[in-house]
Design a protein around this motif. Structure first.
Motif, PDB file in Angstrom:
ATOM      1  N   CYS A   1       0.851  -1.191   0.000  1.00 35.77           N
ATOM      2  CA  CYS A   1       0.000   0.000   0.000  1.00 35.77           C
ATOM      3  C   CYS A   1       0.887   1.241   0.000  1.00 35.77           C
ATOM      4  O   CYS A   1       2.045   1.170   0.416  1.00 35.77           O
ATOM      5  CB  CYS A   1      -0.886   0.006   1.245  1.00 35.77           C
TER       6      CYS A   1
ATOM      7  N   ASP B   1      -3.054   3.115   4.784  1.00 31.70           N
ATOM      8  CA  ASP B   1      -3.910   2.494   3.763  1.00 31.70           C
ATOM      9  C   ASP B   1      -4.191   1.019   4.036  1.00 31.70           C
ATOM     10  O   ASP B   1      -4.909   0.372   3.278  1.00 31.70           O
ATOM     11  CB  ASP B   1      -3.253   2.641   2.380  1.00 31.70           C
TER      12      ASP B   1
ATOM     13  N   GLU C   1      -3.271   0.575  -5.236  1.00 33.16           N
ATOM     14  CA  GLU C   1      -3.157   2.023  -5.490  1.00 33.16           C
ATOM     15  C   GLU C   1      -1.750   2.373  -5.974  1.00 33.16           C
ATOM     16  O   GLU C   1      -1.107   3.302  -5.495  1.00 33.16           O
ATOM     17  CB  GLU C   1      -3.524   2.844  -4.246  1.00 33.16           C
TER      18      GLU C   1
END
Length: 182
Positions: A8, A13, A70
């Motif tokens: 992450c 996160d 992400e």
């Protein structure tokens, strides 16, 4: 067992990934060690949450399958280090990304374009969010209407300029083909 990393952008996160794993796997299949950010799976495998905040920290520990959550919020260096982690085993790196909001993540679009052009030993997969049956219909209709408004096109249809990306994988393709076929 296998060692899977979910990488992450930062430690902050982790919560989203923790919730997703806990909602997906049956509770009797794993134990979660929150202080170590590690799921121990019943078959002996591990799912470890790792932060890419300091990419150099990704150089330690065994990893068979890094999943970059992400990726557009990470430096390209984190991706390079994850690729190096699986080089000796012929593993696979999975990057999940949305269009970046800052120049930091533009490398993702470059990788997609190069993979699509056959310049990288990588495969790019795009998933249309409107094909997701889980999306609430009124929300998806609202998104469709918003597409004509400009900036939301980037967010809702996950489009890069000039490429489109939602999910890509990279690894040592010949070794993976051998493993999968045999």
């Amino acid at each position: 067992g296998s060692h899977v990393w979910v990488v992450c952008p930062t430690d902050a996160d982790f919560e989203e990934v923790e919730d997703m794993i806990e909602a997906t796997l049956p509770a009797e299949w794993f134990t979660y060690q929150k202080t170590r950010a590690r799921f121990q799976v019943a078959n002996g495998s591990r799912i470890v949450l790792r932060s890419a905040h300091k990419p150099e920290s990704l150089k330690k520990g065994r990893c068979d399958l890094p999943v970059m959550n992400e990726a557009q919020q990470m430096e390209e260096k984190a991706f390079a280090i994850c690729r190096a982690r699986i080089a000796d085993t012929g593993g696979l790196v999975i990057g999940c990304a949305n269009p970046p909001d800052s120049p930091k993540g533009e490398w993702v679009g470059d990788w997609v374009a190069e993979a699509d052009a056959g310049q990288r030993q990588a495969k790019h997969y795009w998933f249309n969010p409107f094909d997701n049956p889980i999306l609430i219909t009124p929300l998806s209709e609202q998104w469709r209407r918003s597409l004509i408004r400009g900036r939301l096109t980037k967010k809702c249809s996950a489009s890069f300029s000039p490429s489109v990306m939602r999910f890509f994988t990279t690894g040592i393709a010949s070794r993976m083909r051998q493993r999968l076929s045999g």
